[in-house]
Design a protein around this motif. Sequence first.
Motif, PDB file in Angstrom:
ATOM      1  N   LEU A 123      10.997  36.499  20.262  1.00 24.21           N
ATOM      2  CA  LEU A 123      11.614  37.770  19.888  1.00 24.21           C
ATOM      3  C   LEU A 123      11.480  38.067  18.397  1.00 24.21           C
ATOM      4  O   LEU A 123      11.918  39.134  17.937  1.00 24.21           O
ATOM      5  N   SER A 124      10.879  37.152  17.632  1.00 23.24           N
ATOM      6  CA  SER A 124      10.802  37.335  16.180  1.00 23.24           C
ATOM      7  C   SER A 124      10.126  38.634  15.756  1.00 23.24           C
ATOM      8  O   SER A 124      10.556  39.254  14.776  1.00 23.24           O
ATOM      9  N   PRO A 125       9.077  39.088  16.433  1.00 23.17           N
ATOM     10  CA  PRO A 125       8.452  40.332  15.978  1.00 23.17           C
ATOM     11  C   PRO A 125       9.364  41.553  16.018  1.00 23.17           C
ATOM     12  O   PRO A 125       9.113  42.530  15.304  1.00 23.17           O
ATOM     13  N   ILE A 126      10.434  41.513  16.829  1.00 25.29           N
ATOM     14  CA  ILE A 126      11.347  42.659  16.856  1.00 25.29           C
ATOM     15  C   ILE A 126      12.725  42.341  16.292  1.00 25.29           C
ATOM     16  O   ILE A 126      13.474  43.254  15.935  1.00 25.29           O
ATOM     17  N   ALA A 127      13.064  41.038  16.163  1.00 24.52           N
ATOM     18  CA  ALA A 127      14.431  40.680  15.766  1.00 24.52           C
ATOM     19  C   ALA A 127      14.504  39.701  14.607  1.00 24.52           C
ATOM     20  O   ALA A 127      15.592  39.398  14.138  1.00 24.52           O
ATOM     21  N   GLY A 128      13.367  39.200  14.135  1.00 22.67           N
ATOM     22  CA  GLY A 128      13.383  38.230  13.060  1.00 22.67           C
ATOM     23  C   GLY A 128      13.587  36.818  13.562  1.00 22.67           C
ATOM     24  O   GLY A 128      13.408  36.509  14.739  1.00 22.67           O
ATOM     25  N   LEU A 129      13.968  35.942  12.655  1.00 25.24           N
ATOM     26  CA  LEU A 129      14.177  34.536  12.976  1.00 25.24           C
ATOM     27  C   LEU A 129      15.502  34.313  13.708  1.00 25.24           C
ATOM     28  O   LEU A 129      16.377  35.182  13.701  1.00 25.24           O
ATOM     29  N   GLY A 130      15.651  33.135  14.272  1.00 17.77           N
ATOM     30  CA  GLY A 130      16.931  32.785  14.873  1.00 17.77           C
ATOM     31  C   GLY A 130      18.059  32.869  13.859  1.00 17.77           C
ATOM     32  O   GLY A 130      19.172  33.305  14.182  1.00 17.77           O
ATOM     33  N   SER A 131      17.801  32.464  12.632  1.00 15.27           N
ATOM     34  CA  SER A 131      18.836  32.503  11.595  1.00 15.27           C
ATOM     35  C   SER A 131      19.249  33.924  11.240  1.00 15.27           C
ATOM     36  O   SER A 131      20.359  34.138  10.724  1.00 15.27           O
ATOM     37  N   ASP A 132      18.405  34.903  11.504  1.00 13.55           N
ATOM     38  CA  ASP A 132      18.752  36.306  11.233  1.00 13.55           C
ATOM     39  C   ASP A 132      19.762  36.852  12.230  1.00 13.55           C
ATOM     40  O   ASP A 132      20.326  37.931  12.015  1.00 13.55           O
ATOM     41  N   GLN A 133      20.009  36.127  13.314  1.00 13.20           N
ATOM     42  CA  GLN A 133      20.944  36.606  14.341  1.00 13.20           C
ATOM     43  C   GLN A 133      22.382  36.189  14.061  1.00 13.20           C
ATOM     44  O   GLN A 133      23.311  36.704  14.686  1.00 13.20           O
ATOM     45  N   VAL A 134      22.587  35.269  13.122  1.00 14.90           N
ATOM     46  CA  VAL A 134      23.893  34.635  12.947  1.00 14.90           C
ATOM     47  C   VAL A 134      24.877  35.577  12.264  1.00 14.90           C
ATOM     48  O   VAL A 134      24.602  36.119  11.187  1.00 14.90           O
ATOM     49  N   LEU A 135      26.032  35.723  12.877  1.00 17.15           N
ATOM     50  CA  LEU A 135      27.116  36.553  12.346  1.00 17.15           C
ATOM     51  C   LEU A 135      28.259  35.717  11.790  1.00 17.15           C
ATOM     52  O   LEU A 135      28.967  36.146  10.874  1.00 17.15           O
ATOM     53  N   SER A 136      28.455  34.533  12.350  1.00 19.42           N
ATOM     54  CA  SER A 136      29.555  33.679  11.924  1.00 19.42           C
ATOM     55  C   SER A 136      29.262  32.249  12.353  1.00 19.42           C
ATOM     56  O   SER A 136      28.583  32.025  13.362  1.00 19.42           O
ATOM     57  N   ILE A 137      29.756  31.305  11.582  1.00 21.45           N
ATOM     58  CA  ILE A 137      29.549  29.879  11.862  1.00 21.45           C
ATOM     59  C   ILE A 137      30.881  29.166  11.743  1.00 21.45           C
ATOM     60  O   ILE A 137      31.589  29.319  10.739  1.00 21.45           O
ATOM     61  N   ALA A 140       9.651  39.203   9.997  1.00 21.66           N
ATOM     62  CA  ALA A 140      10.358  39.950   8.959  1.00 21.66           C
ATOM     63  C   ALA A 140      11.809  40.150   9.367  1.00 21.66           C
ATOM     64  O   ALA A 140      12.118  40.374  10.535  1.00 21.66           O
ATOM     65  N   ALA A 141      12.721  40.059   8.404  1.00 26.05           N
ATOM     66  CA  ALA A 141      14.135  40.273   8.699  1.00 26.05           C
ATOM     67  C   ALA A 141      14.381  41.742   8.994  1.00 26.05           C
ATOM     68  O   ALA A 141      13.923  42.616   8.254  1.00 26.05           O
ATOM     69  N   PRO A 142      15.087  42.066  10.067  1.00 27.77           N
ATOM     70  CA  PRO A 142      15.400  43.469  10.360  1.00 27.77           C
ATOM     71  C   PRO A 142      16.216  44.101   9.231  1.00 27.77           C
ATOM     72  O   PRO A 142      16.951  43.415   8.510  1.00 27.77           O
ATOM     73  N   ASP A 143      16.091  45.386   9.086  1.00 29.64           N
ATOM     74  CA  ASP A 143      16.854  46.108   8.067  1.00 29.64           C
ATOM     75  C   ASP A 143      18.340  45.821   8.236  1.00 29.64           C
ATOM     76  O   ASP A 143      18.870  45.814   9.353  1.00 29.64           O
ATOM     77  N   GLY A 144      19.010  45.597   7.111  1.00 32.23           N
ATOM     78  CA  GLY A 144      20.445  45.366   7.135  1.00 32.23           C
ATOM     79  C   GLY A 144      20.861  43.929   7.337  1.00 32.23           C
ATOM     80  O   GLY A 144      22.054  43.619   7.290  1.00 32.23           O
ATOM     81  N   THR A 145      19.901  43.024   7.561  1.00 35.98           N
ATOM     82  CA  THR A 145      20.236  41.619   7.735  1.00 35.98           C
ATOM     83  C   THR A 145      20.658  41.017   6.403  1.00 35.98           C
ATOM     84  O   THR A 145      19.948  41.147   5.409  1.00 35.98           O
ATOM     85  N   PRO A 146      21.808  40.359   6.331  1.00 34.84           N
ATOM     86  CA  PRO A 146      22.213  39.735   5.068  1.00 34.84           C
ATOM     87  C   PRO A 146      21.191  38.709   4.598  1.00 34.84           C
ATOM     88  O   PRO A 146      20.523  38.046   5.404  1.00 34.84           O
ATOM     89  N   ASP A 147      21.057  38.593   3.290  1.00 32.89           N
ATOM     90  CA  ASP A 147      20.140  37.626   2.705  1.00 32.89           C
ATOM     91  C   ASP A 147      20.455  36.227   3.212  1.00 32.89           C
ATOM     92  O   ASP A 147      21.614  35.879   3.435  1.00 32.89           O
ATOM     93  N   SER A 148      19.419  35.422   3.410  1.00 33.80           N
ATOM     94  CA  SER A 148      19.607  34.068   3.925  1.00 33.80           C
ATOM     95  C   SER A 148      18.653  33.119   3.223  1.00 33.80           C
ATOM     96  O   SER A 148      17.757  33.526   2.476  1.00 33.80           O
ATOM     97  N   ALA A 149      18.835  31.822   3.501  1.00 28.50           N
ATOM     98  CA  ALA A 149      17.998  30.785   2.895  1.00 28.50           C
ATOM     99  C   ALA A 149      16.731  30.508   3.683  1.00 28.50           C
ATOM    100  O   ALA A 149      15.996  29.572   3.356  1.00 28.50           O
ATOM    101  N   ALA A 150      16.433  31.295   4.695  1.00 32.25           N
ATOM    102  CA  ALA A 150      15.214  31.081   5.480  1.00 32.25           C
ATOM    103  C   ALA A 150      13.988  31.133   4.579  1.00 32.25           C
ATOM    104  O   ALA A 150      13.929  31.906   3.619  1.00 32.25           O
TER     105      ALA A 150
END
Length: 658
Positions: free
Chosen positions: A311-325, A531-541
Motif C-alpha cells: 500500500l506504500s504507493p498510495i499510503a506511504g510507509l507503515g510508520s506513516d500510519q501511526v497515530l498513537s503509541i 512518499a509520505a501522504p500530505d499532512g503526515t507528521p514528520d517522522s524518523a523514517a
Amino acid sequence: MVASTSLVWLLAAAYPLLNPVLAQTITVDGEAVPADESNIAPAFDVEGAPISDPLPEEEFQLTDAILANLTDLELSNVSLFYFDDGAPAEQKRSLLNLLKCKTFPGDLFYPTKLVWQVFNLLTGGALIETVPIGAVCYEGKHYDEAKCQALLENWTLSTTHINDPTSVMSPLYQGATCQPQNAATGGTCERGGLPSYSVKATNVAQVQLAVNFARNLNLRLVVHNTGHDFLGKSTGAGALSIWTRHMNSIKVIKEYVSPSYRGPAFKLGAGVQVQDLYEAAEREGYTAVGGECRTVGVTGGYTPGGGHSPLSPIAGLGSDQVLSIDMVTPDGRFITVDERNHPDLFWAVRGGGAATWGVVISMTVKVYPKMKFSGLSWAIDTISNNISEDTFWKAVEAYWRRFPLYSDKRSYGYTYIFPMGPGQYLWTMNPWIIANATKCQVQNLVGPLLDEWAELGFPLQPEFFEYDSFYPAWRGHFPGESVGMAEVRTGSRIIPRKNWEDEALLNDTMRTLRELVQEGAPLIHYNINAAAPDGTPDSAANPAWRDALMFIITGLSWAPDASPEEVKDVNERVTHDVMARLKAITPGGGGYGNEGDVMDPEFGQSFFGSNYERLYALKKKIDPLGVFYAPTAVGSEDWYISGQEDWLTRQTGRLCRK
C-alpha cells in the motif's frame, strides 16, 4: 496466608542489588513466611490507571501506588523493581558505568534459580526457561521423535517459529545451535545466542517487571515478537526476553481525531501479525497497511523500522500510519506517545528503529476504505522456454526502464530473479499490483511492455486479476516465505528516482544489478514509491524512502559444510563487494534497516540517513543506561558482542560497552 499485593516486591528486599544470595522467606506483619506462590500475588493483581481506549493487555499496570505500600513492610532493599526516576537513577548510572558488560550467566551477580523462580511468581507464572526448539531432535529429556519429525517437515515455515518463545527465523545470528536437521549427523544442542529466559507477556505489568528487573540487575534485555528477524535483533545470549506475540488484541475505532487526522483507525496489540490485520480490515470493511509476509508483527520491528508495504504507493510507509503509541520506556513507565504527548518519541518510534526506545504494547493506526486492486503475476524460466541470456536481460531492462511511469501510476511490483546456473534464470512476479485500478486499466498500462517483449521473442504470458478489496488479492498472489536458513547473508538498498533521470547512471545501475545476478546473487526487487501522504507528521523514517523508485534485497549463501575460510569469504563479499557496488550507484542513499546488511559500516547513514544525529542524541536522553540494544539500532555503535569475528556479529557472546 496470602500476602497483600504490595508483597510482589518481596524480591527487592530479599535480593539486594549487589548480593547474589536470595532468602527463601519474607517478613509479613513481623512473621517469616516462605517465598512461594501461596503468599506472593502476581504484580498485576492491582489494576493500573485507566488510559483511553485500553486493550485488554493494557488494563493491568505497575504503578507508584503499589510501590508506595512498601513503606509498611520490613524490606531491606526494594530497588530491584523500582522505576528509574530521579537521583536513584543517577546513582545506578554511576554504578553501571563501572560494569563494562551486561551481567552474564556464571557472573557473581547473575540471578540465581531461586531469583528467577520468584520473578516467575511475580509475573503470574509467565517466565519460561529457554529450551531450543530443535531440542526435540536431540537425545536427552526433551527428545520426542514425533515432534522432531513434524519440526523437520515444517522447519522452513514461519508459522513453525512464531509459536516458540525464542526461535528466530534467521538462526545464523543465534549461532545456528541445536538445528534439528543436524541431530542425525553429530550436531550438538546448546542455547547459543538464545536468551536464557523469556517472559510470555500478556499485560503491561509483566513488561514493566521485566524492564525494571533487567535494568536494575544490568541484564541484557531483548524484545521478541514473531521471530521474523533477519539481523539478530530479537535474540541474545544470557538475556531476558520479552515475548510480545500474545498481546494481539485489535480494537476498531470508527473515528479517531488528532491534530493531523480525523477518520477510522485500528488499535493493534504488539503481537498482531500482518495476516491478523488484513483479516480484520476485510471483516470490518477497511483497507490496512502492512507488509507482504503473513507472520510479520505489525507493531513490532516492522513499523518502528519504517515498514514498506504493497500500500506504500498510495499510503506511504507503515510508520506513516501511526497515530498513537502505548509503550513501556526504559525507565519502566507506561506512557502514551502521540503528536501532543512526548512528541520526540512519537517522531523517533515511527521509523527510528525497533528494540531501541522501549517495548511497544500497542499502536493506533489509520485504516482506509475498501478499494479495488488489480494487477498481474508471472513465472518464467529461461531453460524450459529456451530463452537466451541476452534476450532475458533485454526483457528485464525493458521493465526496469519504465519504473518512473509505473511509479507515477501508484504501481507496486514485487519480483524475484534467481540464477539457475550459468546464463540461466527464473523470474517471478509476486505480484505487480495497483490500487484503485481495474484489470482493463492495468492491461492498458502494461500493454506497451508486453509488445516490446513480443518483439524480443520473450514468450511471457502474465495472469491478470481484479479484486474488490485488498485481502483476496493478497491471499491469492503474495507468496509464503521460506525461513530457517543459517547459511545466507543479505543486504538491501533503496534506488532513487534520480538514477532514472541520468541515462549514464541508469545504464550503470542496470549493469550493476545484472552483474550481481550473473555472479550468483538472487535479486528480490520492488518498483515502489513510499512518499509520505500530505499532512503526515514528520517522522524518523529513512528519507531515502521518499523518492524511491526501486528497492533491492540481495545476498549470498554458502554450503552447510563450507570451511570457515569459505564462510568468511562469502560474508566479506556481501559487505565489501555486493553492498559496496550498490552503494556506488546510490551515493548518499540508504537501505532498509529491517532487511539490511548487519555489518554495514555506515549503518547510521544507510538506515536512518540525515535523521541519525538527532536520533542518537535522543537515545542518550531516553535510555542513558543502555537498557535496549539491537545490532544496527541507534546507539549500537557504543556496544560490542564479545568473541565475534570482525566480518560477522552473532549474538552468542556477552554484550559489553566499548
